[in-house]
Design a protein around this motif. Structure first.
Motif, PDB file in Angstrom:
ATOM      1  N   LEU A  75       0.828  -1.210   0.000  1.00 23.70           N
ATOM      2  CA  LEU A  75       0.000   0.000   0.000  1.00 23.70           C
ATOM      3  C   LEU A  75       0.860   1.257   0.000  1.00 23.70           C
ATOM      4  N   SER A  76       1.948   1.228   0.784  1.00 24.84           N
ATOM      5  CA  SER A  76       2.819   2.398   0.873  1.00 24.84           C
ATOM      6  C   SER A  76       3.467   2.724  -0.452  1.00 24.84           C
ATOM      7  N   GLU A  77       3.536   1.725  -1.332  1.00 23.40           N
ATOM      8  CA  GLU A  77       4.121   1.970  -2.653  1.00 23.40           C
ATOM      9  C   GLU A  77       3.232   2.880  -3.497  1.00 23.40           C
ATOM     10  N   TYR A  78       1.913   2.780  -3.241  1.00 23.25           N
ATOM     11  CA  TYR A  78       0.991   3.525  -4.084  1.00 23.25           C
ATOM     12  C   TYR A  78       0.358   4.726  -3.391  1.00 23.25           C
ATOM     13  N   PHE A  79       0.260   4.689  -2.045  1.00 22.90           N
ATOM     14  CA  PHE A  79      -0.539   5.717  -1.367  1.00 22.90           C
ATOM     15  C   PHE A  79       0.208   6.283  -0.156  1.00 22.90           C
ATOM     16  N   ARG A 128      -3.521  10.069  -0.555  1.00 22.69           N
ATOM     17  CA  ARG A 128      -2.923  10.685  -1.738  1.00 22.69           C
ATOM     18  C   ARG A 128      -2.136   9.636  -2.499  1.00 22.69           C
ATOM     19  N   THR A 129      -2.301   9.650  -3.826  1.00 18.59           N
ATOM     20  CA  THR A 129      -1.569   8.702  -4.654  1.00 18.59           C
ATOM     21  C   THR A 129      -0.115   9.136  -4.778  1.00 18.59           C
ATOM     22  N   LEU A 130       0.756   8.113  -4.876  1.00 20.42           N
ATOM     23  CA  LEU A 130       2.189   8.390  -5.012  1.00 20.42           C
ATOM     24  C   LEU A 130       2.704   8.124  -6.425  1.00 20.42           C
ATOM     25  N   LYS A 131       1.972   7.326  -7.196  1.00 17.55           N
ATOM     26  CA  LYS A 131       2.407   7.058  -8.567  1.00 17.55           C
ATOM     27  C   LYS A 131       1.197   6.614  -9.365  1.00 17.55           C
ATOM     28  N   PRO A 132       1.309   6.619 -10.702  1.00 24.76           N
ATOM     29  CA  PRO A 132       0.171   6.207 -11.534  1.00 24.76           C
ATOM     30  C   PRO A 132      -0.177   4.750 -11.263  1.00 24.76           C
ATOM     31  N   ILE A 133      -1.464   4.428 -11.425  1.00 25.84           N
ATOM     32  CA  ILE A 133      -1.975   3.078 -11.195  1.00 25.84           C
ATOM     33  C   ILE A 133      -2.684   2.624 -12.458  1.00 25.84           C
TER      34      ILE A 133
END
Length: 1022
Positions: A614-618, A628-633
């Protein structure tokens, strides 16, 4: 005085004229009319109605009675202004001895203010009623019988005086017109003597020589006749005695005596002496004095005459204002036998002195002296008429009102004033006023008079109820029953009913509250909730009993203090959040968690899963609930995320709540439609030219990895249909004959087909289909050839399937024997999985174990994702009902029971509250679950089952992130595995995962497919 009733109607005439500022209306009215006889209409006769028609309904009429004796003889309708008599009017009684009888009085016209209903003196109309005489009185002589002594030696035509008759009626016809003597041929006649005052006397005239010895006594009747209708008469009997000679009458020194005296002459003062002499001797020459027999009684009341000296004295106080002069007759008579008399006129003029005080007459309006406190400054209070009976300077009057509350205004008619309001009234300060009016004449020294009236102030509803406080404030703790809230109080400075206060609540007030309308006590009988009503505001009304009533408002503020009785609240469970796929910029969403409590009770912190995946994306904010998103999904890779969030508030005691959070990845139209038919290997169709309209040709088969409208496909023929022979269903992609074909249409058509998605920005794929329209003579030959080709293809497919199934069965037997042998060795396996992911509800077909893509495509896919995916179904209840097989791609397990699944085994890390389950492809450790029977698995506790799973995961358990599964579901899965291991087909029909895909049957079925709507799926990624 004789009176008779007349039956004919009175004749009324009126004249209206303006004298200076005074309007005068005159009426001629016959006397002796009955009570309430119509005189006239003042408003119409004065043209007041014609000039002020619109204002007439506001007018009130009143006769000003003060200081006027005639005013009481009439009455007036205060609204219609009709003037009538109040009593029978007798001219002879009202105006005795007067030739003209004029009755003067005033009518006040008041104008009512429509707002305050205060009357203001608008006009004064002077009324003159000329009381006309009717012949209701007969002539009368002073005495019914008179004795005259006439000497026998009287000469012929010798005259002897006797008083004539008088008639109370006046005018040319009603007064005495003539006299008649009866008998008319006697020794005597008469002459009529006309006096200046209109009366008449008689002289008895000797017509023939007299002889006492022949006849010494005569009796005559003299009749006085008036000229009225009917004729009225009066008579006197005259007794004439013939005597011896007394031949000289007394003679006055003056025929008329005149004197002027001051009105304040003292009583018994001698003002005049009349003197007469008589030439006879002895008693015949002895003169005495007396009033004439026709002298009015009013003269006898005011004057007296000395019978011997002839002195005339004042008998009572003389008043210039009552009568300015007196005229009467006196007689001088001797003492002869018969006595002889003579008369003289006495005129007494009264000189005015300043002996009269100004007289103040106050006429009140119809409403009396009551005055509303709402009356405006200048409002009318009373009408004042002043007069002074003195004349000249002595009669000049000046008036004023003492004090500043009221003032006098000149009414522009001499000696008429209005008392008006000078300052506003306030009943609450003073409820009555004494208005003192002082008037002073111009005499030297001046004489002054003073009078007063009491003005009572009427209370008006001019005060609003006043609350003790504008705002009443109370504080209560929530969840505590409250009955009495607060008591409000208001007072009203007005009096009586106007000051009575009634309480009420505003119409939009919370229905839980009630108020006592008399006491103002507010009650509730309710429990309050701070989260629903932290502050309750009530609007309390207080109104008086006036018409209209006046209302005041107060505010009651109820503060409901908070206790920590609410846990943080998620907007829903699960909470769904949406992010757009493939967005480079950071996206932010909020969980919108609320806590209705106040202060620290309403503050909370959130606990998110501590997971690397989860921490990879949010990025999560534990205070605000922001994600908040951290990278495109990529939605096609990960369509959603699901995890649990816990919210704990800071109150005492602390309250918490949890909810599932599902992050939905919203599809972006980033995939073009994929056309599987037609393709390069299969793109030709033959159609007989004789085919009817609607003849089926082919169906375009295409798919789109996007979702929703982005995956909704539309089908078109872009090019090649030069003759408009074909049509395509835009929704299904079915191509059919569009019109009737002729022989000339028989040729090959290269149709360019377009497949577009329905996204906002449409994406399009193209394919080519060759449609060969065959002439009629070639149709049968081609059909036979086509049928032969189809038969050959079916035989080839059947042989291939048979070979494939045989190989699969043999491979399964060897694999099952190998697994069974390894399980018996009871060697604990080691799990090398690195990550666990939650399976999406829909899996890309290129990654599925049932995919039919080529080996090269599979290699590229592995390079891209660097992970491998195997799916299996945990519960048959979640599988497709049409799936008849037990499992697809499920690894077979042995029946060996590892020690960590023993009923007595306990792990030192027995603190987790959530159960996680993973299937490692081809993992021999999972086979250890097969050692348990269904009964044994059902008896495992939650903790024991959890420990077994963690033992399987080994040292890499901290990197696991899987969907939580209920304890019963985990046990059910294990029992299913054990049953499957001991089934008759477990060693024969289970298919291993080769990584190259499954059979065609598996590809097109939903057995174990992750797209099933009801299956709970779990995936393990290496």
């Amino acid at each position: 005085m004789r009176t008779e009733m007349f039956s004919f109607c009175v004749i009324i005439s009126s004249v209206s004229y303006v004298l200076a500022q005074e309007t005068v209306v005159t009426y001629n009215f016959l006397e002796e009319q009955g009570e309430l006889t119509y005189v006239g209409n003042v408003a119409r006769d004065s043209f007041l109605y014609q000039n002020y028609t619109d204002m007439f309904p506001q007018m009130k009429f009143q006769i000003l009675t003060q200081g006027n004796v005639y005013a009481s003889m009439f009455t007036i309708d205060e609204s219609a202004s009709t003037l009538r008599t109040a009593t029978k009017l007798d001219r002879e009684d009202i105006c005795p001895y007067s030739h003209q009888c004029t009755l003067n009085f005033n009518v006040a016209v008041y104008l009512k203010d429509l707002d305050t209903e205060v009357l203001d003196l608008f006009k004064i109309i002077k009324i003159q009623v000329f009381l006309d005489d009717i012949n209701d009185n007969a002539p009368e002589f002073p005495n019914k019988e008179i004795t005259i002594a006439i000497p026998e030696n009287s000469e012929v035509k010798k005259e002897y005086f006797t008083p004539g008759a008088f008639d109370l009626d006046t005018g040319a016809n009603n007064s005495v017109q003539r006299y008649v003597m009866d008998p008319a041929n006697e020794m005597f006649g008469f002459d009529v003597l006309y006096n200046s005052d209109g009366t008449s006397d008689l002289n008895i005239v000797v017509k023939y020589p007299l002889d006492r010895e022949s006849r010494s006594f005569y009796q005559l009747l003299i009749y006085a006749i008036d000229g009225g209708f009917p004729v009225r008469t009066g008579s006197v009997k005259i007794n004439i005695t013939i005597t011896d000679q007394n031949d000289n009458p007394p003679i006055f020194t003056k025929k008329q005596y005149g004197i002027t005296v001051e009105e304040n002459t003292a009583v018994n003062s001698t003002i005049l002496v009349v003197t007469a002499t008589d030439a006879d001797a002895d008693d015949n020459g002895n003169v005495s004095y007396r009033f004439s027999s026709r002298t009015p009684s009013k003269v006898r009341d005011n004057f007296d005459i000395n019978i011997i000296s002839g002195e005339i004295k004042v008998k009572s106080l003389l008043n210039y204002e009552d009568k300015k002069n007196w005229t009467f007759k006196v007689e001088a008579f001797d003492h002869g036998n018969p006595a002889r008399t003579s008369t003289s006129t006495v005129v007494v003029n009264i000189k005015d002195t300043n002996d009269n005080y100004p007289q103040i007459n106050i006429n009140l309006p119809p409403g009396g002296t009551k005055m509303s406190e709402a009356a405006d400054t200048g409002s009318f209070v009373a009408h004042v008429v002043v007069f002074d009976q003195d004349e000249g300077v002595n009669g000049e009057i000046k008036c004023k009102v003492l004090g500043n509350d009221f003032r006098l205004e000149d009414f522009k008619i001499e000696n008429n004033y209005k008392v008006v309001l000078n300052k506003p009234l306030d009943y609450e300060e003073q409820d009555s006023y004494e208005v003192n009016i002082e008037c002073e004449d111009g005499g030297d020294p001046p004489k002054a008079n003073e009078t007063s009236i009491i003005v009572k102030v009427e209370d008006m509803n001019d005060n609003y109820p006043k609350f003790l406080y504008d705002v009443y404030e109370q504080t209560f703790q929530e969840e505590v029953f409250q009955s009495i809230i607060v008591q409000v109080s208001a007072t009203d400075a007005d009096s009586g009913e106007l000051g009575k206060v009634t309480y009420g609540l505003h119409s939009n007030t919370d229905p839980r509250f009630k108020i006592n309308y008399k006491s103002g006590l507010i009650t509730a009988n309710s429990i309050f909730d701070h989260e629903v009503d932290p502050i309750i505001t009530l609007h309390v009304l207080a109104w008086d009993n006036g018409k209209p009533s006046l209302t005041s408002t107060a505010t009651v503020v109820i503060n409901v203090t908070d206790i920590n009785d609410n846990a943080p609240k998620f907007p829903s469970n699960p909470v769904e959040i949406k992010f757009l796929e493939e967005q480079q910029a950071m996206q932010t969403q909020n969980l919108n968690i609320t806590d209705p409590d106040f202060g620290q009770n309403g503050e909370f912190e959130l606990t998110f899963p501590q997971n690397d995946y989860l921490s990879e994306y949010f990025e999560f904010n534990a205070v605000t609930g922001t994600i908040r998103t951290l990278k495109p999904i990529d939605r096609e890779e990960i369509p959603y995320f699901k995890f649990i969030v816990k919210a704990v508030d800071k109150g005492t005691p602390q309250l918490s709540s949890t909810a599932d959070v599902i992050i939905q990845i919203i599809d972006a139209n980033d995939n073009i439609p994929a056309i599987t038919y037609p393709n390069n290997g299969n793109n030709t169709k033959f159609v007989p030219v004789t085919s009817p309209i609607g003849f089926y040709i082919a169906t375009v088969i295409a798919s789109d990895k996007d979702d929703g409208l982005n995956a909704q496909l539309l089908y078109f023929i872009d090019e090649g249909d030069v003759r408009d022979l074909f049509k395509i269903d835009v929704n299904t992609g079915i191509i059919s004959v569009g019109r009737e074909m002729a022989e000339k249409d028989a040729e090959t058509y290269k149709l360019q087909l377009a497949v577009r998605d329905n996204g906002t920005q449409q994406r399009t794929s193209y394919a080519t289909l060759h449609v060969v329209v065959q002439p009629a003579n070639e149709t049968n030959l081609i059909s036979v050839e086509e049928e032969n080709k189809q038969n050959i293809m079916l035989v080839a497919i059947f042989v291939a399937i048979t070979v494939f199934i045989s190989i699969a069965i043999i491979s399964s037997i060897f694999i099952l024997r190998y697994v069974d042998k390894r399980n018996r060795a009871r060697i604990p396996p080691k799990i090398n999985e690195n990550r666990f992911y939650d399976a999406p509800p829909r899996v890309d077909e290129s990654m599925s174990a049932t995919s039919s893509v080529s080996k090269d495509s599979d290699t590229e896919l592995l390079k891209k994702r660097a992970k491998k995916e195997v799916s299996f179904s945990i519960d048959e209840s979640y599988s497709d009902p049409g799936n008849n097989s037990t499992l697809t791609n499920v690894t077979s397990f042995s029946t060996v029971k590892p020690s960590y699944l023993s009923m007595d085994f306990k792990s030192p890390e027995d603190t987790q509250s959530t159960t996680w389950l993973c299937n490692n492809t081809m993992s021999s450790d999972m086979s250890k679950l097969d050692m348990y029977s269904e009964k044994e698995l059902s008896s495992l506790t939650h903790s024991q089952l959890q420990n077994a799973l963690h033992h399987i995961a080994g040292a890499n358990s901290d990197r696991l992130w899987l969907q939580p599964v209920r304890e019963e579901e985990s046990k059910h899965m294990m029992m299913k595995r054990a049953d499957d291991t001991h089934s008759e087909t477990s060693h024969e029909t289970t298919t291993s995962d080769s990584g190259r895909g499954g059979s065609e049957e598996d590809i097109h079925s939903n057995r174990g497919h992750p797209l099933s709507d009801t299956a709970i799926l779990y995936q393990c990624y290496v």
